[in-house]
Design a protein around this motif. Structure first.
Motif, PDB file in Angstrom:
ATOM      1  N   VAL A   1       1.005  -1.065   0.069  1.00 38.58           N
ATOM      2  CA  VAL A   1      -0.316  -0.026  -0.032  1.00 38.58           C
ATOM      3  C   VAL A   1       0.617   1.542  -0.042  1.00 38.58           C
ATOM      4  O   VAL A   1       2.043   1.432   0.599  1.00 38.58           O
ATOM      5  CB  VAL A   1      -0.876   0.037   1.214  1.00 38.58           C
ATOM      6  CG1 VAL A   1      -2.325  -1.361   1.600  1.00 38.58           C
ATOM      7  CG2 VAL A   1      -0.072  -0.353   2.591  1.00 38.58           C
ATOM      8  N   GLN A   2       0.498   2.052  -0.524  1.00 39.49           N
ATOM      9  CA  GLN A   2       0.912   3.585  -0.451  1.00 39.49           C
ATOM     10  C   GLN A   2       0.369   4.980   0.808  1.00 39.49           C
ATOM     11  O   GLN A   2      -1.070   4.449   1.453  1.00 39.49           O
ATOM     12  CB  GLN A   2       0.833   4.392  -1.678  1.00 39.49           C
ATOM     13  CG  GLN A   2       1.091   3.406  -3.021  1.00 39.49           C
ATOM     14  CD  GLN A   2       3.019   3.148  -2.459  1.00 39.49           C
ATOM     15  OE1 GLN A   2       3.464   4.486  -2.593  1.00 39.49           O
ATOM     16  NE2 GLN A   2       3.408   2.335  -3.168  1.00 39.49           N
ATOM     17  N   GLY A   3       1.253   5.491   1.542  1.00 39.05           N
ATOM     18  CA  GLY A   3       1.134   6.112   2.697  1.00 39.05           C
ATOM     19  C   GLY A   3       1.378   7.315   2.888  1.00 39.05           C
ATOM     20  O   GLY A   3       2.248   7.788   1.961  1.00 39.05           O
ATOM     21  N   LYS A   4       1.413   7.877   4.192  1.00 40.27           N
ATOM     22  CA  LYS A   4       2.181   9.560   4.094  1.00 40.27           C
ATOM     23  C   LYS A   4       2.511   8.988   5.803  1.00 40.27           C
ATOM     24  O   LYS A   4       2.146   8.880   6.130  1.00 40.27           O
ATOM     25  CB  LYS A   4       1.738  10.730   3.043  1.00 40.27           C
ATOM     26  CG  LYS A   4      -0.020  10.742   4.957  1.00 40.27           C
ATOM     27  CD  LYS A   4      -0.352  12.224   3.689  1.00 40.27           C
ATOM     28  CE  LYS A   4      -1.819  12.080   4.765  1.00 40.27           C
ATOM     29  NZ  LYS A   4      -2.837  13.699   4.527  1.00 40.27           N
ATOM     30  N   VAL A   5       3.578   9.804   5.612  1.00 39.39           N
ATOM     31  CA  VAL A   5       3.955  10.262   7.578  1.00 39.39           C
ATOM     32  C   VAL A   5       3.240  11.535   7.696  1.00 39.39           C
ATOM     33  O   VAL A   5       3.297  12.382   7.451  1.00 39.39           O
ATOM     34  CB  VAL A   5       5.495  10.723   7.434  1.00 39.39           C
ATOM     35  CG1 VAL A   5       6.051  10.844   8.870  1.00 39.39           C
ATOM     36  CG2 VAL A   5       6.242   9.725   7.062  1.00 39.39           C
TER      37      VAL A   5
ATOM     38  N   ARG B   1       6.085  11.125   1.563  1.00 40.94           N
ATOM     39  CA  ARG B   1       5.252   9.494   0.409  1.00 40.94           C
ATOM     40  C   ARG B   1       6.005   8.541   1.414  1.00 40.94           C
ATOM     41  O   ARG B   1       7.547   8.294   1.609  1.00 40.94           O
ATOM     42  CB  ARG B   1       4.839   9.877  -0.413  1.00 40.94           C
ATOM     43  CG  ARG B   1       4.943  10.774  -1.598  1.00 40.94           C
ATOM     44  CD  ARG B   1       2.770  10.934  -1.044  1.00 40.94           C
ATOM     45  NE  ARG B   1       2.356  10.093  -0.787  1.00 40.94           N
ATOM     46  CZ  ARG B   1       1.044   9.499  -0.964  1.00 40.94           C
ATOM     47  NH1 ARG B   1       0.557  10.289  -0.003  1.00 40.94           N
ATOM     48  NH2 ARG B   1       0.042   8.747  -0.819  1.00 40.94           N
ATOM     49  N   VAL B   2       5.276   7.208   1.655  1.00 39.82           N
ATOM     50  CA  VAL B   2       6.178   6.056   2.274  1.00 39.82           C
ATOM     51  C   VAL B   2       5.183   4.276   2.014  1.00 39.82           C
ATOM     52  O   VAL B   2       3.802   5.004   1.264  1.00 39.82           O
ATOM     53  CB  VAL B   2       6.426   5.808   3.655  1.00 39.82           C
ATOM     54  CG1 VAL B   2       6.547   7.134   4.361  1.00 39.82           C
ATOM     55  CG2 VAL B   2       4.482   6.023   3.983  1.00 39.82           C
ATOM     56  N   SER B   3       5.835   3.924   1.726  1.00 34.03           N
ATOM     57  CA  SER B   3       5.337   2.323   1.167  1.00 34.03           C
ATOM     58  C   SER B   3       5.009   1.732   1.987  1.00 34.03           C
ATOM     59  O   SER B   3       6.093   1.534   2.222  1.00 34.03           O
ATOM     60  CB  SER B   3       6.204   2.269  -0.141  1.00 34.03           C
ATOM     61  OG  SER B   3       6.136   3.358  -1.251  1.00 34.03           O
TER      62      SER B   3
END
Length: 422
Positions: A73-77, A340-342
């Motif tokens: 999934v993708q996300g954010k800090v 942005r993070v994985s």
């Protein structure tokens, strides 16, 4: 001399005829070549309904090994604690700290000026002081009335004692025979009257005391109510002094400097730099499997951070569910808000599982159809797939270890039973 035409003539040799045997041999060779091509193309693929280029098909070997069911999934800090400060009253906002400026808990960040609230606070404070004065005055009047009642009681007591002495003298005189019976009766009646007056005075004094207690308690309750009103207004007035609830830095202004804001309107955010989390967007079809405590691996700028799900949102938004990841060990200086993070969420880990590399065949075949390679022929085979991970697909039935399966899209196979791969 006249020249002749001998030098203009060209001698033509008579062509030799090709032997019949050579023609027969050439025809036989061509026929053999054509027959061989026919056998190569048609006889070997007599049972193949379709021919595809092998380079266009992706193959993978079925193997056994560890299987980790996970999801990419993708996300954010995001900051674990980033409160948004709002206005408690309509007024004019004046910011003290700039976005990005470091602050400590209790620092003044902004001020909302509300003249109407300030005026109301002063009015209610004045009313409280007035009520306190009236309460004290009522207490003094009640004490004065109580003193008057006690004076009446004292007078009644004195009259009672005098009546008792008068009756005693009348009885002695009656015994000596110097007083008439009627005078003795009068003395007795007077004693009874003074006793009644005394008891009535005592009752009035007790009633005055109860009245004083009641009025005092009622006045105190009124003062308490007014004090609560003043305290609430003072709290609202103090809340217009916007102070930092945590140590960190100012985020963004949510309003413009020196503009009118409304009650409940956001003014600014404060970011707590001591703890960060990752906010991941998970497809809603995985929402039932999400639970706090699941291990998560987050990749940020090539760095891998381990953590676990801390909580999962209770609502679906844009076909996704928001999940928060709390890092087990982190370097706060390496993280920034909204990076942005994985992420890789691990749902399950299994040992010795029959598996094959994941590919487009899962979706195009519906998880029920696959193509197994037999020499150069891809044979349509019913299969049963189990769990899916980012890298692997579990095979429950339809294939054995060591066999090769087509893992690319099966749309080009057009549901043919046998497809030759050149």
């Amino acid at each position: 001399m006249i020249k002749g035409t001998e030098q203009q003539d060209v001698r033509i040799e008579k062509a030799h005829k090709t032997p019949v045997l050579k023609l027969v041999v050439a025809f036989g060779a061509i026929s053999s070549l054509l027959w061989g091509s026919y056998q190569l193309i048609f006889s070997t693929s007599a049972n193949a309904a379709l021919v595809l280029a092998r380079s266009e098909v992706q193959l993978a070997t079925v193997s056994r090994g560890d299987f980790v069911r996970d999801l990419a999934v993708q996300g954010k800090v995001v900051a674990a604690n980033a409160p948004t400060l709002v206005s408690q009253q309509d007024g004019l906002v004046r910011f003290i700290k700039q976005p990005g400026e470091a602050v400590t808990i209790g620092d003044l960040l902004a001020v909302v000026e509300s003249p109407s609230l300030e005026n109301e606070v002063k009015q209610q404070q004045a009313l409280l002081l007035s009520m306190q004065s009236e309460h004290e005055r009522a207490k003094l009047l009640a004490r004065e009335q109580q003193l008057d009642m006690r004076q009446i009681e004292s007078s009644a007591r004195v009259n009672l004692q005098a009546a008792k002495r008068e009756l005693a003298r009348a009885e002695q005189s009656m015994q000596l025979g110097v007083m008439r019976q009627i005078d003795l009766d009068i003395a007795r009646d007077k004693l009874a009257q003074t006793e009644l007056e005394y008891n009535h005075a005592k009752a009035k004094v007790a009633l005055a005391a109860d009245k004083l207690s009641f009025e005092q308690k009622s006045g105190e309750q009124g003062l308490a109510r007014q004090a609560l009103v003043v305290a609430e207004l003072e709290r609202k007035l103090a809340a217009l002094q916007i102070k930092a609830p945590v140590t960190g830095q100012v985020g963004n202004w949510l309003a413009t400097q020196q503009t009118q804001v409304l009650t409940g309107q956001g003014l600014l955010t404060v970011i707590d730099l001591s703890q960060y989390e990752a906010e991941l967007s998970v497809p809603e079809n995985y929402a039932a499997e999400l639970s706090p405590g699941l291990p998560v691996e987050v990749t940020l700028n090539g760095q891998k951070l381990s953590g676990q799900l801390s909580h999962v949102a209770a609502e679906v938004k844009d076909s996704n569910v928001t999940a928060r990841v709390r890092f087990a060990d982190q370097d706060a200086k390496a993280l920034r808000q909204n990076q942005r993070v994985s992420g890789r969420i691990v749902f399950d880990e299994r040992k010795d599982v029959l598996r094959v590399a994941r590919g487009e065949f899962v979706a195009s075949g519906g998880g029920r159809i696959g193509y197994r390679l037999e020499q150069d022929i891809a044979v349509r085979t019913p299969i049963e797939l189990g769990a899916l991970s980012v890298q692997w697909v579990e095979i429950l039935a339809g294939a054995k270890e060591g066999e090769q399966l087509v893992i690319s899209s099966l749309s080009e196979f057009k549901d043919a039973e046998r497809v030759r791969l050149n």
